[in-house]
Design a protein around this motif. Sequence first.
Motif, PDB file in Angstrom:
ATOM      1  N   MET A 106     -10.627  16.824  -7.063  1.00  0.00           N
ATOM      2  CA  MET A 106     -10.272  15.414  -6.829  1.00  0.00           C
ATOM      3  C   MET A 106      -8.774  15.207  -6.956  1.00  0.00           C
ATOM      4  SD  MET A 106     -11.742  13.486 -10.240  1.00  0.00           S
ATOM      5  CE  MET A 106     -10.700  12.017 -10.218  1.00  0.00           C
ATOM      6  N   HIS A 107      -8.237  14.353  -6.090  1.00  0.00           N
ATOM      7  CA  HIS A 107      -6.793  14.136  -6.039  1.00  0.00           C
ATOM      8  C   HIS A 107      -6.509  12.644  -5.984  1.00  0.00           C
ATOM      9  CE1 HIS A 107      -2.571  14.578  -4.895  1.00  0.00           C
ATOM     10  NE2 HIS A 107      -2.797  13.706  -3.941  1.00  0.00           N
ATOM     11  N   PHE A 108      -5.517  12.193  -6.746  1.00  0.00           N
ATOM     12  CA  PHE A 108      -5.090  10.795  -6.697  1.00  0.00           C
ATOM     13  C   PHE A 108      -3.624  10.727  -7.085  1.00  0.00           C
ATOM     14  CE2 PHE A 108      -6.733  11.690 -10.907  1.00  0.00           C
ATOM     15  CZ  PHE A 108      -5.817  11.121 -11.763  1.00  0.00           C
ATOM     16  N   ARG A 109      -2.962   9.674  -6.605  1.00  0.00           N
ATOM     17  CA  ARG A 109      -1.572   9.455  -6.984  1.00  0.00           C
ATOM     18  C   ARG A 109      -1.514   8.798  -8.356  1.00  0.00           C
ATOM     19  NH1 ARG A 109       2.432   7.747  -2.096  1.00  0.00           N
ATOM     20  NH2 ARG A 109       3.612   7.108  -3.945  1.00  0.00           N
ATOM     21  N   LYS A 110      -0.490   9.182  -9.117  1.00  0.00           N
ATOM     22  CA  LYS A 110      -0.329   8.651 -10.480  1.00  0.00           C
ATOM     23  C   LYS A 110       0.736   7.563 -10.556  1.00  0.00           C
ATOM     24  CE  LYS A 110      -1.703  13.159 -12.336  1.00  0.00           C
ATOM     25  NZ  LYS A 110      -1.936  13.751 -10.987  1.00  0.00           N
ATOM     26  N   ASP A 111       1.315   7.204  -9.412  1.00  0.00           N
ATOM     27  CA  ASP A 111       2.423   6.236  -9.429  1.00  0.00           C
ATOM     28  C   ASP A 111       2.096   4.925  -8.718  1.00  0.00           C
ATOM     29  OD1 ASP A 111       2.329   7.273  -6.865  1.00  0.00           O
ATOM     30  OD2 ASP A 111       4.502   7.522  -6.664  1.00  0.00           O
ATOM     31  N   ILE A 112       0.805   4.656  -8.479  1.00  0.00           N
ATOM     32  CA  ILE A 112       0.453   3.398  -7.818  1.00  0.00           C
ATOM     33  C   ILE A 112       0.824   2.213  -8.717  1.00  0.00           C
ATOM     34  CG2 ILE A 112      -1.405   2.047  -6.780  1.00  0.00           C
ATOM     35  CD1 ILE A 112      -0.761   4.696  -5.325  1.00  0.00           C
ATOM     36  N   ALA A 113       1.558   1.278  -8.143  1.00  0.00           N
ATOM     37  CA  ALA A 113       2.009   0.057  -8.827  1.00  0.00           C
ATOM     38  C   ALA A 113       3.029   0.310  -9.924  1.00  0.00           C
ATOM     39  CB  ALA A 113       0.834  -0.738  -9.395  1.00  0.00           C
ATOM     40  N   SER A 114       3.568   1.536 -10.008  1.00  0.00           N
ATOM     41  CA  SER A 114       4.639   1.789 -10.977  1.00  0.00           C
ATOM     42  C   SER A 114       5.978   2.018 -10.284  1.00  0.00           C
ATOM     43  CB  SER A 114       4.300   2.985 -11.869  1.00  0.00           C
ATOM     44  OG  SER A 114       4.252   4.183 -11.118  1.00  0.00           O
ATOM     45  N   SER A 115       5.942   2.484  -9.029  1.00  0.00           N
ATOM     46  CA  SER A 115       7.170   2.625  -8.252  1.00  0.00           C
ATOM     47  C   SER A 115       6.893   2.201  -6.825  1.00  0.00           C
ATOM     48  CB  SER A 115       7.688   4.073  -8.286  1.00  0.00           C
ATOM     49  OG  SER A 115       6.774   4.938  -7.637  1.00  0.00           O
TER      50      SER A 115
ATOM     51  N   ASP B  99       0.833  -1.195   0.000  1.00  0.00           N
ATOM     52  CA  ASP B  99       0.000   0.000   0.000  1.00  0.00           C
ATOM     53  C   ASP B  99       0.872   1.250   0.000  1.00  0.00           C
ATOM     54  OD1 ASP B  99       0.847   0.001   2.711  1.00  0.00           O
ATOM     55  OD2 ASP B  99      -0.956   1.093   3.288  1.00  0.00           O
ATOM     56  N   TYR B 100       0.237   2.384  -0.251  1.00  0.00           N
ATOM     57  CA  TYR B 100       0.916   3.672  -0.376  1.00  0.00           C
ATOM     58  C   TYR B 100       0.280   4.641   0.606  1.00  0.00           C
ATOM     59  CZ  TYR B 100       2.779   1.822  -4.775  1.00  0.00           C
ATOM     60  OH  TYR B 100       3.413   1.062  -5.718  1.00  0.00           O
ATOM     61  N   LYS B 101       1.049   5.027   1.635  1.00  0.00           N
ATOM     62  CA  LYS B 101       0.472   5.824   2.716  1.00  0.00           C
ATOM     63  C   LYS B 101       0.575   7.332   2.494  1.00  0.00           C
ATOM     64  CE  LYS B 101       1.054   2.363   6.346  1.00  0.00           C
ATOM     65  NZ  LYS B 101       1.504   1.261   5.491  1.00  0.00           N
ATOM     66  N   ARG B 102       1.576   7.790   1.757  1.00  0.00           N
ATOM     67  CA  ARG B 102       1.758   9.239   1.590  1.00  0.00           C
ATOM     68  C   ARG B 102       0.765   9.799   0.577  1.00  0.00           C
ATOM     69  NH1 ARG B 102       5.496  11.636   5.269  1.00  0.00           N
ATOM     70  NH2 ARG B 102       7.028  10.027   5.809  1.00  0.00           N
ATOM     71  N   ILE B 103       0.437  11.066   0.735  1.00  0.00           N
ATOM     72  CA  ILE B 103      -0.607  11.679  -0.075  1.00  0.00           C
ATOM     73  C   ILE B 103      -0.185  11.904  -1.527  1.00  0.00           C
ATOM     74  CG2 ILE B 103       0.065  14.019   0.610  1.00  0.00           C
ATOM     75  CD1 ILE B 103      -3.537  12.877  -0.013  1.00  0.00           C
ATOM     76  N   ASN B 104       1.102  12.156  -1.760  1.00  0.00           N
ATOM     77  CA  ASN B 104       1.548  12.559  -3.094  1.00  0.00           C
ATOM     78  C   ASN B 104       2.468  11.538  -3.749  1.00  0.00           C
ATOM     79  OD1 ASN B 104       0.197  15.097  -2.993  1.00  0.00           O
ATOM     80  ND2 ASN B 104       1.876  15.945  -1.765  1.00  0.00           N
TER      81      ASN B 104
END
Length: 433
Positions: free
Chosen positions: A412-421, A212-217
């Motif tokens: 709306m805000h979402f991270r663009k690097d989920i499952a890429s780094s 999982d990814y805990k940080r907002i950005n």
Amino acid sequence: MKVLVVGGGSREHALCWALRQDPAVERIYAAPGNAGTALLADNLPIAADDIDSLAHQAQELRPDLTIVGPEAPLCAGIADTFGRHGLPVFGPTRRAARLEGSKVWTKELARRFGIPTAEAHSFDDPRQALAFSRRFPFPQVIKADGLASGKGVFIATDFAQARDAITSLMERRLYGSAGHRILVEAFLEGVELSAFALFDTRQYTILGFAHDYKRINDGDSGPNTGGMGAFLPSPLLSPSLVRQIEESIFSRLHAACIEEKLEYRGVLYAGLMVTEKGPFLLEINVRFGDPEAQVLLPSLRTPLSEIAQAVCRDELSGLRLVRHPRSVVGVVIASSGYPDNPRQGDRITLSDSPSSASGRQGVLFHGATKRNQGLLRTAGGRVFTAVGWGDRLSEARLHAYQEVDAVSFPGMHFRKDIASSLAGHPVAEPHEA
């Protein structure tokens, strides 16, 4: 059978979604639910932590099974209360839920049972905590002892940051009573891994793993959140690592539950740091993670009701757990101002997912959503989890972001690097790792 799902976030929508695909389940209730669960279940206007009202309603409805999503009702003893009325609950008793309710207590238990974990010291006096922190090596981790919705953890690289974290938790009470006691903990280098196991009072079995990814950005920057995305399978996993996790973490935790007479029937989520020296326990959650549940549940072939009933009946030994050979990616879509001051009430527009034309390989789980005069609106911080799956991680990621593209609301805000780094490195396809 009838099933009651307690909670109102994306995790609970995912639980209802999994149950709706289960032929044994005839009716689902969600308390309080959200705009997404309303499409699959009968929403009950009862807060997840209003245990007396939930118990009263459950005595009338007589569900065959109750699955509790969030930690607060478990730590408040919902399993104990329902149990007194003969209502089976997939979730631990209040005493067992202390594994999440008190990080200090869990740290002491880990030491007693030889579970590898970082060096840590507890404090209930901010002056003593500050004096110790000044002497302790940096970086260090400052943790609230109690429940803080996944946000009461701070990484301090110098004393100024540690002082800010300690005073925020203990003096300004940023997370209320959760900061009455804190841990000052050694920082571990490695990659975080979420490990899930099913526990009954006789045995355990591993359910799955996710990141999982805990940080907002993007790039793991910004403040901690409840979670901004997740994926599986893990590129780290090997038979050797799984064996280490079983032997040094889960088998010892299960033995601790038996020896301490903790009645644990449910899923146990171990937050691990995989280091050069092996896996170390960071924390325990006594329920499905959020957003990990949103990727874990679509990976299971065995019906959820079958899993939960086996646990509740202490019959894990007879459970045949089957998983899909697929990758799954989940991307959290948050409202403006999350995590500190999320904006609410914005109108949401949903369009068809681009993946629908060729057979949809994804789903949009509602979190903080509500309907107001027929219009869908935001109702909190984490509004949706967009989930996609496929034979390869890259395919699952594509489908997840296609689900994101179907959502629109102001800010709306979402991270663009989920499952890429992951931990600063590109994520390889698991079979290539």
